[in-house]
Structures are given as structure tokens and as C-alpha cells.
Design a protein around this motif. Structure first.
Motif, PDB file in Angstrom:
ATOM      1  N   LEU A  60      -1.454  43.550  61.295  1.00  0.00           N
ATOM      2  CA  LEU A  60      -0.054  43.614  60.874  1.00  0.00           C
ATOM      3  C   LEU A  60       0.273  42.252  60.085  1.00  0.00           C
ATOM      4  N   ASP A  61       1.270  42.075  59.340  1.00  0.00           N
ATOM      5  CA  ASP A  61       1.505  40.773  58.611  1.00  0.00           C
ATOM      6  C   ASP A  61       2.128  40.025  59.622  1.00  0.00           C
ATOM      7  N   SER A  62       2.439  38.867  59.293  1.00  0.00           N
ATOM      8  CA  SER A  62       2.727  37.519  60.191  1.00  0.00           C
ATOM      9  C   SER A  62       4.003  37.505  60.369  1.00  0.00           C
ATOM     10  N   TRP A  63       4.848  38.624  60.180  1.00  0.00           N
ATOM     11  CA  TRP A  63       6.500  38.948  60.770  1.00  0.00           C
ATOM     12  C   TRP A  63       6.495  38.384  62.230  1.00  0.00           C
ATOM     13  N   SER A  64       7.225  37.709  62.536  1.00  0.00           N
ATOM     14  CA  SER A  64       7.272  37.182  64.153  1.00  0.00           C
ATOM     15  C   SER A  64       7.710  38.319  65.015  1.00  0.00           C
ATOM     16  N   GLY A  65       8.105  39.349  64.461  1.00  0.00           N
ATOM     17  CA  GLY A  65       8.870  40.514  65.540  1.00  0.00           C
ATOM     18  C   GLY A  65       7.781  41.104  65.954  1.00  0.00           C
ATOM     19  N   GLN A  66       6.672  41.211  65.273  1.00  0.00           N
ATOM     20  CA  GLN A  66       5.382  42.180  65.878  1.00  0.00           C
ATOM     21  C   GLN A  66       4.291  41.336  66.081  1.00  0.00           C
ATOM     22  N   THR A  67       4.151  40.260  66.462  1.00  0.00           N
ATOM     23  CA  THR A  67       3.053  39.351  67.128  1.00  0.00           C
ATOM     24  C   THR A  67       2.418  40.101  68.351  1.00  0.00           C
ATOM     25  N   GLU A  68       1.033  39.814  68.466  1.00  0.00           N
ATOM     26  CA  GLU A  68       0.748  40.394  69.705  1.00  0.00           C
ATOM     27  C   GLU A  68       1.292  39.951  71.032  1.00  0.00           C
ATOM     28  N   LYS A  69       2.015  38.879  71.030  1.00  0.00           N
ATOM     29  CA  LYS A  69       2.735  38.508  72.236  1.00  0.00           C
ATOM     30  C   LYS A  69       3.839  39.371  72.360  1.00  0.00           C
ATOM     31  N   LYS A  70       4.338  39.748  71.352  1.00  0.00           N
ATOM     32  CA  LYS A  70       5.388  40.908  71.675  1.00  0.00           C
ATOM     33  C   LYS A  70       5.243  42.041  72.308  1.00  0.00           C
ATOM     34  N   PHE A  71       3.911  42.555  72.125  1.00  0.00           N
ATOM     35  CA  PHE A  71       3.273  43.819  72.689  1.00  0.00           C
ATOM     36  C   PHE A  71       2.617  43.646  73.889  1.00  0.00           C
ATOM     37  N   GLU A  72       2.582  42.425  74.579  1.00  0.00           N
ATOM     38  CA  GLU A  72       1.613  42.313  75.633  1.00  0.00           C
ATOM     39  C   GLU A  72       2.277  42.900  76.776  1.00  0.00           C
TER      40      GLU A  72
END
Length: 299
Positions: free
Chosen positions: A153-165
Motif C-alpha cells: 500500500l502507499d503511505s497514506w496514513s489512513g491505511q497503515t499496518e497499525k490501522k488494521f492491527e
């Protein structure tokens, strides 16, 4: 293409970051196989879009082009496809429409076009939010992902790995890799090639609707959904598998260049027959699945 001074100054660093990222993804492909490495990204579309070319007398100072709605040329919605490195376009396609209230009312929901290959949400901006990104992850990515998968994924803050943890992954091992900011144009497969033929198909198909004067308002909600569902359906054909694989090869992730393939515009629109296979009316599209040339009614 316009770039910032910072981009020019950091070009060498960005190239190194891109190279390191590509090497990391290639390692994952070697471990998991191309079928288990994915890329997803959002792309904005105007409610009405056309090729931007028309006929005019030589030397004309002002050239006017036909559109159904001038307002629809500036308002937009978002789509988010999911592709794998083995050339498969996954289903469903996420579509985020722009609604004043940020959601669909009960009457709209009842009359809204539905298809198995699209998942539709609404926001006030017509763009993806971090909450919708989580819904996409749960409803689109996880059902398609293997037991061990990598999502680029790109670096958009709304879809980081932390968002899905905190998302229940059903026991699946999912690794999310973030493409370095400023490098997506060269190493994100969807940006490198897939979105270009996708938008070109939409422009050409929209122009056909105007050319044949069909009573179809391109900017209406249901017609947007139907057209995007149609494009996703056609691009999902095995006939275009090498186009998606080409995007991964062009980005540097796979070694072998795929064989040349006709683009969807060439096969479906430019090489379409003149008469519908079913009713003998004017054909507008050649189906990538059955190869029959069909009219608007029977497609």
C-alpha cells in the motif's frame, strides 16, 4: 509533470528507497509466490469523463466539446481495485461516491444498482476515509487473501499496518508493506499502468454513449456504478491477465516480461463488430469473456 524542489533534491534518496522496497517485495514473492502478493490503491474519477479530443476546423481559436453536465466534470468519486502479482484483478471493486450527507438514505439504498463485483460506500468528499479503509480490508482484502499474504500500500496514513492491527484476520498471516512516499509513480503497479487503461476505457466508452446519442446520463449514481462494474468485469477477463502482470514487471517486481496483450480499449471497443450478435442493432462493445459484439441493451 510538476515536481517540488524537495523532490529534485531528494531524488537520489527516493531512488534508493524505491530500490530497497522493490527488493523487499521481490523477496516476499520468492517466499510466498506471485498469487499471495497484492497491491491496492485509490484513484479519483470525475462523474463524467471524456477523451478530450474532437474535430474542429484548422485554425479554430475556440473549440467546444460536448458534455452532459458541466458540474459533473469537476465532481468526483473514488475506486479502489485489488490486484495480485500473478495478474489477477480481485473482486469486488470498492467504489466511494460523493453524497452531501455522507451516507445513502433508505430510498437511495433501495433503488441503488447492485452487482456482485462492486462494494459501494459514500462520504461527503467522495474519497476514502480510514474507517472505510478498515471496512475494505475486512470485506475485500481478507476474503481474497491466502493464509500468508503481503499487501503493498502507499503511505497514506489512513491505511497503515497499525490501522488494521485490531482487525480479526481469521488466523491469516498478513504483512503490510508501505511504499515509500514519493515513489508510487514508479513502483506502485496500479499507478504504473493499470489505472491508465482503466481511465482510457471509461473515456472511450463515455464518448461512444454521446456519439450514438444514447439516453444515458453518465453522471447519475446508478450509471456510474454500472459502468465501473462493467469495466471491472471486462478487466477481470483472463484475456487481460498479462496487462496486470505487465504493471508488476514494469514496477520491477517480477523478472520475466509478460507477452504482449491487446488493451481492453483495443479489444472491446476498437475491434468491436458493427452489429449486435443477438438483435442486429448497432454493437458498441466486444465482450472480453464471450468475444461477441453486443449492443448497449444486451451487454
Amino acid at each position: 509533470k510538476f515536481v517540488t524542489q524537495a523532490h529534485i533534491s531528494n531524488k537520489a534518496e527516493l531512488l534508493q528507497q524505491a530500490s530497497n522496497y522493490v527488493s523487499q517485495v521481490k523477496l516476499e514473492i520468492g517466499l510466498l509466490g506471485t498469487a499471495n502478493v497484492y497491491n491496492s490503491d485509490q484513484s479519483g474519477f470525475n462523474l463524467e469523463t471524456h477523451a478530450g479530443r474532437t474535430l474542429a476546423s484548422k485554425g479554430s481559436l475556440k473549440v467546444e466539446c460536448l458534455a452532459q453536465s458541466l458540474n459533473s466534470l469537476t465532481h468526483s468519486y473514488t475506486i479502489q481495485p485489488l490486484i495480485s502479482a500473478d495478474g489477477i484483478l480481485k473482486s469486488p471493486l470498492l467504489i466511494v461516491l460523493q453524497e452531501t450527507s455522507g451516507h445513502f438514505g433508505p430510498i437511495v439504498q433501495k433503488s441503488m444498482y447492485k452487482a456482485d463485483n462492486i462494494l459501494v460506500f459514500a462520504t461527503k468528499s467522495g474519497k476514502l476515509t480510514s474507517d472505510l479503509a478498515i471496512k475494505w480490508f475486512e470485506a475485500v482484502f481478507l476474503p481474497n487473501a491466502g493464509e500468508k499474504s503481503v499487501l503493498s500500500l502507499d503511505s497514506w496514513s489512513g491505511q497503515t499496518e497499525k490501522k488494521f492491527e485490531n482487525t480479526d484476520k481469521g488466523g491469516k498471516e498478513i504483512k503490510i508493506l508501505t511504499i515509500p512516499a514519493g515513489t508510487t509513480g514508479s513502483i506502485q503497479p496500479l499507478d504504473v499502468y493499470v489505472f491508465r487503461p482503466w481511465k482510457n476505457f471509461l473515456k472511450q466508452f463515455s464518448d461512444l454513449i454521446l456519439l450514438y446519442n444514447y439516453d444515458i446520463n453518465l453522471h447519475l449514481r446508478n450509471n456510474i456504478l454500472k459502468i465501473q462494474s462493467l469495466i471491472h468485469n471486462q478487466f477481470s477477463s483472463p484475456r487481460f491477465k498479462n496487462i496486470i502482470k505487465y504493471a508488476w514487471w514494469k514496477s520491477g517486481y517480477i523478472e520475466q516480461k509478460p507477452d504482449r496483450s491487446e488493451t481492453p480499449v483495443d479489444f472491446c471497443l476498437k475491434n468491436c463488430g458493427t452489429v449486435c450478435k443477438i438483435c442486429n442493432n448497432i454493437a458498441v462493445i466486444k465482450c472480453a469473456w464471450c468475444t461477441n459484439s453486443l449492443c448497449m441493451e444486451h451487454f
